[in-house]
Design a protein around this motif. Sequence first.
Motif, PDB file in Angstrom:
ATOM      1  N   UNK A  19       0.852  -1.185   0.000  1.00  0.00           N
ATOM      2  CA  UNK A  19       0.000   0.000   0.000  1.00  0.00           C
ATOM      3  C   UNK A  19       0.884   1.231   0.000  1.00  0.00           C
ATOM      4  N   UNK A  20       0.282   2.370  -0.250  1.00  0.00           N
ATOM      5  CA  UNK A  20       1.013   3.635  -0.213  1.00  0.00           C
ATOM      6  C   UNK A  20       1.085   4.119   1.236  1.00  0.00           C
ATOM      7  N   UNK A  21       1.751   3.323   2.089  1.00  0.00           N
ATOM      8  CA  UNK A  21       1.835   3.643   3.514  1.00  0.00           C
ATOM      9  C   UNK A  21       3.273   3.741   3.996  1.00  0.00           C
ATOM     10  N   UNK A  22       4.204   3.825   3.048  1.00  0.00           N
ATOM     11  CA  UNK A  22       5.602   3.968   3.415  1.00  0.00           C
ATOM     12  C   UNK A  22       6.328   2.661   3.653  1.00  0.00           C
ATOM     13  N   UNK A  23       5.602   1.540   3.660  1.00  0.00           N
ATOM     14  CA  UNK A  23       6.243   0.251   3.859  1.00  0.00           C
ATOM     15  C   UNK A  23       6.501  -0.418   2.512  1.00  0.00           C
ATOM     16  N   UNK A  24       7.548  -1.181   2.459  1.00  0.00           N
ATOM     17  CA  UNK A  24       7.861  -1.884   1.228  1.00  0.00           C
ATOM     18  C   UNK A  24       6.904  -3.022   0.969  1.00  0.00           C
ATOM     19  N   UNK A  25       7.018  -3.660  -0.172  1.00  0.00           N
ATOM     20  CA  UNK A  25       6.143  -4.784  -0.508  1.00  0.00           C
ATOM     21  C   UNK A  25       6.310  -5.927   0.494  1.00  0.00           C
ATOM     22  N   UNK A  26       5.215  -6.650   0.706  1.00  0.00           N
ATOM     23  CA  UNK A  26       5.224  -7.809   1.595  1.00  0.00           C
ATOM     24  C   UNK A  26       5.490  -9.047   0.745  1.00  0.00           C
ATOM     25  N   UNK A  27       6.616  -9.703   0.989  1.00  0.00           N
ATOM     26  CA  UNK A  27       7.045 -10.862   0.210  1.00  0.00           C
ATOM     27  C   UNK A  27       6.924 -10.583  -1.293  1.00  0.00           C
ATOM     28  N   UNK A  28       7.720  -9.623  -1.780  1.00  0.00           N
ATOM     29  CA  UNK A  28       7.597  -9.209  -3.182  1.00  0.00           C
ATOM     30  C   UNK A  28       7.865 -10.321  -4.178  1.00  0.00           C
ATOM     31  N   UNK A  29       8.578 -11.368  -3.780  1.00  0.00           N
ATOM     32  CA  UNK A  29       8.835 -12.458  -4.721  1.00  0.00           C
ATOM     33  C   UNK A  29       7.545 -13.190  -5.101  1.00  0.00           C
ATOM     34  N   UNK A  30       6.476 -12.952  -4.340  1.00  0.00           N
ATOM     35  CA  UNK A  30       5.194 -13.588  -4.652  1.00  0.00           C
ATOM     36  C   UNK A  30       4.303 -12.696  -5.513  1.00  0.00           C
ATOM     37  N   UNK A  31       4.810 -11.549  -5.953  1.00  0.00           N
ATOM     38  CA  UNK A  31       4.040 -10.698  -6.867  1.00  0.00           C
ATOM     39  C   UNK A  31       3.929 -11.367  -8.232  1.00  0.00           C
ATOM     40  N   UNK A  32       2.836 -11.098  -8.928  1.00  0.00           N
ATOM     41  CA  UNK A  32       2.643 -11.608 -10.284  1.00  0.00           C
ATOM     42  C   UNK A  32       2.659 -10.432 -11.257  1.00  0.00           C
ATOM     43  N   UNK A  33       2.715 -10.713 -12.541  1.00  0.00           N
ATOM     44  CA  UNK A  33       2.769  -9.645 -13.538  1.00  0.00           C
ATOM     45  C   UNK A  33       1.364  -9.098 -13.802  1.00  0.00           C
ATOM     46  N   UNK A  34       1.299  -7.944 -14.431  1.00  0.00           N
ATOM     47  CA  UNK A  34      -0.005  -7.379 -14.774  1.00  0.00           C
ATOM     48  C   UNK A  34      -0.738  -8.262 -15.781  1.00  0.00           C
ATOM     49  N   UNK A  86      -8.851   4.301 -20.303  1.00  0.00           N
ATOM     50  CA  UNK A  86      -8.161   5.521 -20.691  1.00  0.00           C
ATOM     51  C   UNK A  86      -6.650   5.405 -20.596  1.00  0.00           C
ATOM     52  N   UNK A  87      -6.144   4.256 -20.164  1.00  0.00           N
ATOM     53  CA  UNK A  87      -4.691   4.054 -20.072  1.00  0.00           C
ATOM     54  C   UNK A  87      -4.375   2.604 -20.425  1.00  0.00           C
ATOM     55  N   UNK A  88      -3.170   2.369 -20.885  1.00  0.00           N
ATOM     56  CA  UNK A  88      -2.725   1.018 -21.209  1.00  0.00           C
ATOM     57  C   UNK A  88      -2.447   0.275 -19.902  1.00  0.00           C
ATOM     58  N   UNK A  89      -3.189  -0.786 -19.597  1.00  0.00           N
ATOM     59  CA  UNK A  89      -3.002  -1.453 -18.308  1.00  0.00           C
ATOM     60  C   UNK A  89      -1.649  -2.132 -18.157  1.00  0.00           C
TER      61      UNK A  89
END
Length: 477
Positions: free
Chosen positions: A404-419, A445-448
């Motif tokens: 979230x935009x709360x100043x903290x980094x991603x939580x377990x970013x290796x588990x993120x997926x692509x758009x 209105x924008x390229x996802x």
Amino acid sequence: MPGDAALYSVHISAGRVSRLGAGVGSPGAARVIDAGGRWLIPGLWDEHVHMTQWALHANRIDLSGAVSAQDAAAVVRSSMPGADLAVTAVGVGFRDALWADTPSVALLDSATGSQPAALVSHDLHCVWLNSAAARRYGVRVDASGLLREDPAFALTRELGRLPDAVVDTWVAGAARAAAARGVVGVVDFEMTWNRDPWLRRIAGGFDVLRVDAGVYPADLERAVAAGMRTGQVVDGGKGLLRMGPLKVLIDGALNTRTAYCVDPYPFGGHGLLTVEPEELLALLGRARDTGFLPAVHAIGDAANQVALDAFERAGIGGRIEHAQFVRRGDLARFGSLGVLASVQPVHALDDRDAAETNWPGRTDRAFPLRSLLDEGASLLLGSDAPVAPLDPWAAMAAATVRARDDGRGPWHPKEAITRGQALLASTRGRARVREGDPADLVLLDADPLAAPDGVFAAMPVAATLVAGRFTYDAGLA
């Protein structure tokens, strides 16, 4: 198209994409909509909602910002609907897992007096009552005032017994808001005999979304006797209503500390397994034999293991709803058994602190989206609204950024997926618009695939169409 700067002409006939050509085609006698070079994607689905509860949510006392039991009681006191004792004050969205103090009947009584008050937790697995509400609804509570799991679900259903016209109006408004975010369909797991309310709404003019209406075990034999099965188009539903999966809940939730987990909670115990393995096996076998796709609610890693074992023994594929904690040894079983992981990525952000408090250093198994994909599983994205907002862009942003935009980094970013993977999991596997597809479409209105993270999360939607009919239009038509 996403990631594609080329212009296309999209022809729609009889509710389907009849022709897709490069450039600007000859319209003939057809009506022409100039999309202004916007991006076109297949329509978005929310694979897990409780639609009536989501509609009610906006009309109840919001407790999502309460940081303690005292704070929640104070919010209720300041938001009481008045001195009408015939009215129950209903609050929603409290998260007590990290509160330093604890709910109690005495605390809520001090804030509400003789006015009945019932507060529903954000995960829907817990309800906090005052004395007047306990008397009104004939339930027994201990000094905490808390009901959990089945008793909480039963009371929540009772709190929702409002005039049909009121609820249907609120549901229609919630559906229009979803269409404005590009949603063309939902899987509705409202805990009720769900077909008839939707038939009533559609007969009354509802035409904003497609709905797959889930069934619960208590109603399975009724559904079978009526000739229902998953995927069946329901007569009278004007092509918008289908029968959904059979929903089976086998454990609780992290905030309520009832998710069934391998590791014990700090206060002891492993949570609740609410359906024994043999009973679950029998339900999956009955689903297999009657044409229902099972959708098993499993949040804790121990519950996911029980669910996967039952799918394997029953010889049937299906869905696991949530899959929030999964043991590494179970990841590959989703794909090999044909079990879809129906996940709600915003929950990762909501439950981050609770998970770290309960299992510090062991949360690498939490919301393992990338690992599930890497091991051959297929993902379905949803919200579990009202647990999280019915907004697929919020879900996709959480899945791809895990912060979230709360100043903290991603939580377990290796588990993120692509758009691209997130979009595929939100469009029922439709990577691009193709000829012959249902004309369930969204103009953006924008390229996802290229927009900045902030734009992606709040993606501006220009129009949404279901079967070629505008359900949301920001000015194009």
